[in-house]
Design a protein around this motif. Sequence first.
Motif, PDB file in Angstrom:
ATOM      1  N   VAL A 123     -25.492  53.490  43.943  1.00  0.00           N
ATOM      2  CA  VAL A 123     -24.357  53.487  44.877  1.00  0.00           C
ATOM      3  C   VAL A 123     -23.212  52.598  44.375  1.00  0.00           C
ATOM      4  O   VAL A 123     -22.286  52.280  45.126  1.00  0.00           O
ATOM      5  N   GLY A 124     -23.314  52.157  43.115  1.00  0.00           N
ATOM      6  CA  GLY A 124     -22.244  51.353  42.533  1.00  0.00           C
ATOM      7  C   GLY A 124     -22.118  49.971  43.148  1.00  0.00           C
ATOM      8  O   GLY A 124     -21.019  49.425  43.286  1.00  0.00           O
ATOM      9  N   LEU A 125     -23.260  49.395  43.517  1.00  0.00           N
ATOM     10  CA  LEU A 125     -23.257  48.073  44.158  1.00  0.00           C
ATOM     11  C   LEU A 125     -23.811  47.055  43.162  1.00  0.00           C
ATOM     12  O   LEU A 125     -24.789  47.335  42.470  1.00  0.00           O
ATOM     13  N   ASP A 126     -23.199  45.861  43.117  1.00  0.00           N
ATOM     14  CA  ASP A 126     -23.756  44.801  42.271  1.00  0.00           C
ATOM     15  C   ASP A 126     -24.872  44.112  43.067  1.00  0.00           C
ATOM     16  O   ASP A 126     -24.597  43.519  44.115  1.00  0.00           O
ATOM     17  N   ASP A 144     -32.295  59.987  59.943  1.00  0.00           N
ATOM     18  CA  ASP A 144     -32.308  60.220  58.500  1.00  0.00           C
ATOM     19  C   ASP A 144     -31.198  61.206  58.126  1.00  0.00           C
ATOM     20  O   ASP A 144     -30.404  60.965  57.201  1.00  0.00           O
ATOM     21  N   ASP A 145     -31.112  62.317  58.879  1.00  0.00           N
ATOM     22  CA  ASP A 145     -30.063  63.324  58.622  1.00  0.00           C
ATOM     23  C   ASP A 145     -28.670  62.720  58.791  1.00  0.00           C
ATOM     24  O   ASP A 145     -27.774  62.936  57.967  1.00  0.00           O
ATOM     25  N   MET A 146     -28.503  61.946  59.877  1.00  0.00           N
ATOM     26  CA  MET A 146     -27.175  61.382  60.164  1.00  0.00           C
ATOM     27  C   MET A 146     -26.726  60.433  59.049  1.00  0.00           C
ATOM     28  O   MET A 146     -25.577  60.473  58.604  1.00  0.00           O
ATOM     29  N   LEU A 147     -27.645  59.585  58.600  1.00  0.00           N
ATOM     30  CA  LEU A 147     -27.280  58.593  57.583  1.00  0.00           C
ATOM     31  C   LEU A 147     -27.020  59.271  56.238  1.00  0.00           C
ATOM     32  O   LEU A 147     -26.096  58.907  55.506  1.00  0.00           O
ATOM     33  N   ARG A 148     -27.843  60.257  55.923  1.00  0.00           N
ATOM     34  CA  ARG A 148     -27.672  60.992  54.659  1.00  0.00           C
ATOM     35  C   ARG A 148     -26.317  61.690  54.638  1.00  0.00           C
ATOM     36  O   ARG A 148     -25.606  61.652  53.638  1.00  0.00           O
ATOM     37  N   ASP A 149     -25.952  62.297  55.782  1.00  0.00           N
ATOM     38  CA  ASP A 149     -24.650  62.975  55.862  1.00  0.00           C
ATOM     39  C   ASP A 149     -23.509  61.992  55.617  1.00  0.00           C
ATOM     40  O   ASP A 149     -22.452  62.367  55.118  1.00  0.00           O
ATOM     41  N   ARG A 150     -23.739  60.718  55.993  1.00  0.00           N
ATOM     42  CA  ARG A 150     -22.693  59.704  55.779  1.00  0.00           C
ATOM     43  C   ARG A 150     -22.736  59.123  54.374  1.00  0.00           C
ATOM     44  O   ARG A 150     -21.995  58.195  54.051  1.00  0.00           O
ATOM     45  N   GLY A 151     -23.683  59.590  53.554  1.00  0.00           N
ATOM     46  CA  GLY A 151     -23.744  59.126  52.162  1.00  0.00           C
ATOM     47  C   GLY A 151     -24.509  57.827  51.973  1.00  0.00           C
ATOM     48  O   GLY A 151     -24.400  57.195  50.915  1.00  0.00           O
ATOM     49  N   VAL A 152     -25.284  57.417  52.959  1.00  0.00           N
ATOM     50  CA  VAL A 152     -26.100  56.207  52.779  1.00  0.00           C
ATOM     51  C   VAL A 152     -27.267  56.570  51.852  1.00  0.00           C
ATOM     52  O   VAL A 152     -27.904  57.617  52.027  1.00  0.00           O
TER      53      VAL A 152
END
Length: 422
Positions: free
Chosen positions: A211-214, A331-339
């Motif tokens: 996710v491009g996080l340090d 799970d669906d809601m968070l995935r849709d938000r790109g988490v």
Amino acid sequence: METSRPEFDSQMYNEAVGQFNRVASLMGLDDNIADRLRVPQKSTVVSFPFRHDNYTEVETIFGYRVQHLTTMGPTKGGIRFDTDVDLGEVAALAMWMTWKCSIVGVPFGGAKGGVRINPMNLSRAELQRVTRRFTMEIINVIGPDTDIPAPDLGTNEQVMAWLMDTYSQHVGHAVPAVVTGKPPALGGSVARREATGRGLMFLLPQAAAAVGLDPIGASVAIHGFGNVGRYAAQAAQEAKARVVAVSDISGAIHNPDGIDVGAVGKWVDENRFLEGFPDADFMKQEEIFGLDVDVLVPAAIQNVIRADNAPDIKAKLIIEGANNPMTLEADDMLRDRGVFIVPDILANAGGVTVSYFEWVQDVQKYFWSENETVGRLREIMTRAFDDVHSISINEKVDMRTAALIKGIRRVADAKLVRGVFP
Ligand code: NAD
């Protein structure tokens, strides 16, 4: 073919089967094999009398041991003591254990056990009595070559020691390999206590990269400060992430500048609960989900992330320490938000991995050093992450689906070559 089984009907079992059905159809899994994998192979339900310390009160308690898959070797899975335990919950957890063992390449099938009781209300003597009696009730279905329990929610090393002692008294000689997660003095493995939490954090650099996080300095909130949460917090701190909040059943503590995890551990050892810990704000445990953090680690109980609180979550990355911490809807809601979600069956597999190491050491009566144990754990966890991540990229699916594909594929292959008896 029948897809619902009334014996196990419960929210958790239906979620486990719902996930399985979705992935089985995506994989084009053989219908006969799929049907066999939907239900556990053996389920033991017991009820037994439990005498309270006041002597006059005798309560009838329910306990369960469910063995999902015996195809590839003995079965393996924790025993939980919790007020919500029922047959469906234990069956779901046993199924997830099968996929988990398969993902990390451990030669066990999944099992799980549980006793419906609140361990927080029990004295030490009561906890010991209930453990020993439950062990006697399931003694014919466990064993070092058949089914090997371990700690889970509400149980610990001491409970495993009593289980090992009860089994050994029954057969007439010491059998350390009947249980894992026991104290090292009885043949427990070094680094087993920390294994699940440490395993989670071994995956932080790979997941953060996705996710491009340090990961260095990333803020982390951990729901739960028991075996998994506490050692995940410790490992996060060692990895130079910033643990800003942890919780237990009494509430959560939060300090945006970072919490001294060692000091919190000491506080809990002395005071049992987090409440009252100085140098942090105290809040309700569920408020931890709405904090502005980079990484969220649910590490307490199931179904704590739901459709009602999923929209509050700000973390980019969720590493699941608890089993089934979120509903399918969340799970669906968070995935849709790109988490980016590292699913339980991958993320918390460090526990069963070192449990497997413990069993190997007990069977061979030859014990490994801490460096060797932790090094092998790191190698297995990081490789499992890479394998699952590759499936996720190649098949264009989320990490949970990819982990299930990996877990189910190996088991289905094994079932196919063993065939149907007779
Ligand atoms: P534990 O009993 O050691 O700790 C549980 C933590 O959750 C404690 O901090 C407790 O206060 C908190 N808690 C309990 N009930 C709660 C509630 N109703 N609301 C909010 N917080 C609550 O258990 P554990 O062994 O750390 O297991 C935690 C989770 O991780 C479970 O889902 C378990 O199945 C899973 N898990 C454990 C292991 C392991 O090796 N112990 C391995 C894999 C997965």
